[in-house]
Design a protein around this motif. Structure first.
Motif, PDB file in Angstrom:
ATOM      1  N   GLU A   1       0.509  -1.176  -0.061  1.00  0.00           N
ATOM      2  CA  GLU A   1       0.352   0.040  -0.137  1.00  0.00           C
ATOM      3  C   GLU A   1       0.903   1.259   0.195  1.00  0.00           C
ATOM      4  N   VAL A   2       0.506   2.805  -0.640  1.00  0.00           N
ATOM      5  CA  VAL A   2       1.636   3.196  -1.120  1.00  0.00           C
ATOM      6  C   VAL A   2       1.505   4.320   0.103  1.00  0.00           C
ATOM      7  N   VAL A   3       2.511   4.769   0.663  1.00  0.00           N
ATOM      8  CA  VAL A   3       2.049   5.537   1.946  1.00  0.00           C
ATOM      9  C   VAL A   3       2.434   6.897   1.432  1.00  0.00           C
ATOM     10  N   PRO A   4       1.999   7.817   1.948  1.00  0.00           N
ATOM     11  CA  PRO A   4       1.594   9.108   1.470  1.00  0.00           C
ATOM     12  C   PRO A   4       2.658   9.986   1.618  1.00  0.00           C
ATOM     13  N   ASP A   5       3.344  10.119   2.980  1.00  0.00           N
ATOM     14  CA  ASP A   5       4.402  10.947   3.346  1.00  0.00           C
ATOM     15  C   ASP A   5       5.008  10.527   3.773  1.00  0.00           C
ATOM     16  N   ARG A   6       6.101  11.289   5.287  1.00  0.00           N
ATOM     17  CA  ARG A   6       7.209  10.195   5.932  1.00  0.00           C
ATOM     18  C   ARG A   6       6.287  10.682   6.934  1.00  0.00           C
ATOM     19  N   ALA A   7       5.190  11.247   7.152  1.00  0.00           N
ATOM     20  CA  ALA A   7       4.565  10.672   8.735  1.00  0.00           C
ATOM     21  C   ALA A   7       3.839   9.583   8.859  1.00  0.00           C
ATOM     22  N   THR A   8       2.794   9.661   8.035  1.00  0.00           N
ATOM     23  CA  THR A   8       1.943   8.007   7.535  1.00  0.00           C
ATOM     24  C   THR A   8       3.089   6.881   8.318  1.00  0.00           C
ATOM     25  N   LEU A   9       4.349   6.798   7.437  1.00  0.00           N
ATOM     26  CA  LEU A   9       5.529   6.232   7.521  1.00  0.00           C
ATOM     27  C   LEU A   9       5.882   5.396   8.704  1.00  0.00           C
ATOM     28  N   GLU A  10       5.887   6.737   9.645  1.00  0.00           N
ATOM     29  CA  GLU A  10       6.547   7.066  10.801  1.00  0.00           C
ATOM     30  C   GLU A  10       5.430   6.595  12.215  1.00  0.00           C
ATOM     31  N   GLU A  11       4.242   6.954  11.563  1.00  0.00           N
ATOM     32  CA  GLU A  11       3.096   6.161  12.344  1.00  0.00           C
ATOM     33  C   GLU A  11       2.867   4.963  12.212  1.00  0.00           C
ATOM     34  N   ARG A  12       2.819   4.162  11.280  1.00  0.00           N
ATOM     35  CA  ARG A  12       3.151   2.712  11.249  1.00  0.00           C
ATOM     36  C   ARG A  12       4.202   1.939  11.627  1.00  0.00           C
ATOM     37  N   ILE A  13       5.295   2.812  11.651  1.00  0.00           N
ATOM     38  CA  ILE A  13       6.313   2.116  12.388  1.00  0.00           C
ATOM     39  C   ILE A  13       6.179   2.528  14.093  1.00  0.00           C
ATOM     40  N   LYS A  14       6.550   3.457  14.313  1.00  0.00           N
ATOM     41  CA  LYS A  14       5.948   3.305  15.872  1.00  0.00           C
ATOM     42  C   LYS A  14       4.524   2.769  16.110  1.00  0.00           C
ATOM     43  N   ALA A  15       3.690   2.138  15.523  1.00  0.00           N
ATOM     44  CA  ALA A  15       2.517   1.305  15.841  1.00  0.00           C
ATOM     45  C   ALA A  15       3.375   0.137  15.634  1.00  0.00           C
ATOM     46  N   ALA A  16       4.049  -0.632  15.185  1.00  0.00           N
ATOM     47  CA  ALA A  16       5.461  -1.750  14.674  1.00  0.00           C
ATOM     48  C   ALA A  16       5.770  -1.989  15.597  1.00  0.00           C
ATOM     49  N   ALA A  17       6.272  -1.137  15.994  1.00  0.00           N
ATOM     50  CA  ALA A  17       7.594  -1.302  17.259  1.00  0.00           C
ATOM     51  C   ALA A  17       7.259  -1.028  18.568  1.00  0.00           C
ATOM     52  N   ALA A  18       5.381  -0.663  18.920  1.00  0.00           N
ATOM     53  CA  ALA A  18       4.521  -0.968  19.563  1.00  0.00           C
ATOM     54  C   ALA A  18       3.840  -2.484  20.475  1.00  0.00           C
ATOM     55  N   GLN A  19       3.899  -2.738  19.595  1.00  0.00           N
ATOM     56  CA  GLN A  19       3.439  -4.533  19.342  1.00  0.00           C
ATOM     57  C   GLN A  19       4.855  -5.999  19.907  1.00  0.00           C
ATOM     58  N   VAL A  20       3.451  -6.127  20.947  1.00  0.00           N
ATOM     59  CA  VAL A  20       4.506  -8.176  21.074  1.00  0.00           C
ATOM     60  C   VAL A  20       4.234  -8.541  20.462  1.00  0.00           C
ATOM     61  N   PRO A  21       4.829 -10.202  20.081  1.00  0.00           N
ATOM     62  CA  PRO A  21       6.047  -9.344  19.861  1.00  0.00           C
ATOM     63  C   PRO A  21       6.437  -8.314  18.362  1.00  0.00           C
ATOM     64  N   GLN A  22       7.552  -7.452  18.475  1.00  0.00           N
ATOM     65  CA  GLN A  22       7.509  -6.913  17.265  1.00  0.00           C
ATOM     66  C   GLN A  22       7.462  -7.662  15.582  1.00  0.00           C
ATOM     67  N   PRO A  23       6.843  -6.600  14.398  1.00  0.00           N
ATOM     68  CA  PRO A  23       6.844  -7.890  13.418  1.00  0.00           C
ATOM     69  C   PRO A  23       8.223  -7.939  12.774  1.00  0.00           C
TER      70      PRO A  23
END
Length: 144
Positions: free
Chosen positions: A81-103
């Motif tokens: 899925e296309v990520v429109p900007d850097r802020a959206t990418l960083e939000e998704r990275i934060k969400a992935a980093a918060a998951q247990v266990p990390q993907p």
């Protein structure tokens, strides 16, 4: 000594003859070589390790894999899925980093993509706390 200058006796030769006996120099070098060989410590340090035998059990939960693709134009994709900007990418990275266990994050840049874009994504992932990130070469860039 080991040097002979002139012809010796009373001959009247004008040429100067110089011969150096190199045997003592070779002897000194051989002695130094033998001393070096003797004084070098032998590297035979060994540690006995009791390693476990057998096959480890398979993981109970298969890891989630997130694919971040970067094409030649610099467009970033999150699982296709296309990520429109850097802020959206960083939000998704934060969400992935918060998951247990990390993907597991597989970063797949195209050969034509700029290094600055790839380095920026990697820096954001590290800064935001992702620990399981790997780069998959462009020769393996296959959509599944």
């Amino acid at each position: 000594m080991a040097m002979n200058v002139g012809s010796g006796g009373g001959s009247k030769e004008d040429d100067v003859m110089m011969d150096i006996n190199t045997t003592p120099l070779i002897d000194v070098m051989l002695v130094l070589l033998v001393m070096l060989i003797i004084t070098i410590p032998i590297q035979l340090h060994a540690i006995n390790l009791n390693m476990p035998t057998g096959n480890p059990p398979p993981p109970l939960v298969l890891p989630q894999v997130v694919k971040i693709d970067i094409d030649g134009a610099g467009t970033t994709y999150w699982n296709g899925e296309v990520v429109p900007d850097r802020a959206t990418l960083e939000e998704r990275i934060k969400a992935a980093a918060a998951q247990v266990p990390q993907p597991e994050v597989h970063l797949r840049p195209d050969k034509a993509s700029r290094y600055a874009v790839t380095a920026g994504v990697m820096a954001s992932a590290q800064r935001l706390g992702l620990t399981k990130i790997g780069i998959v070469g462009s020769e393996q860039f296959i959509d599944e």
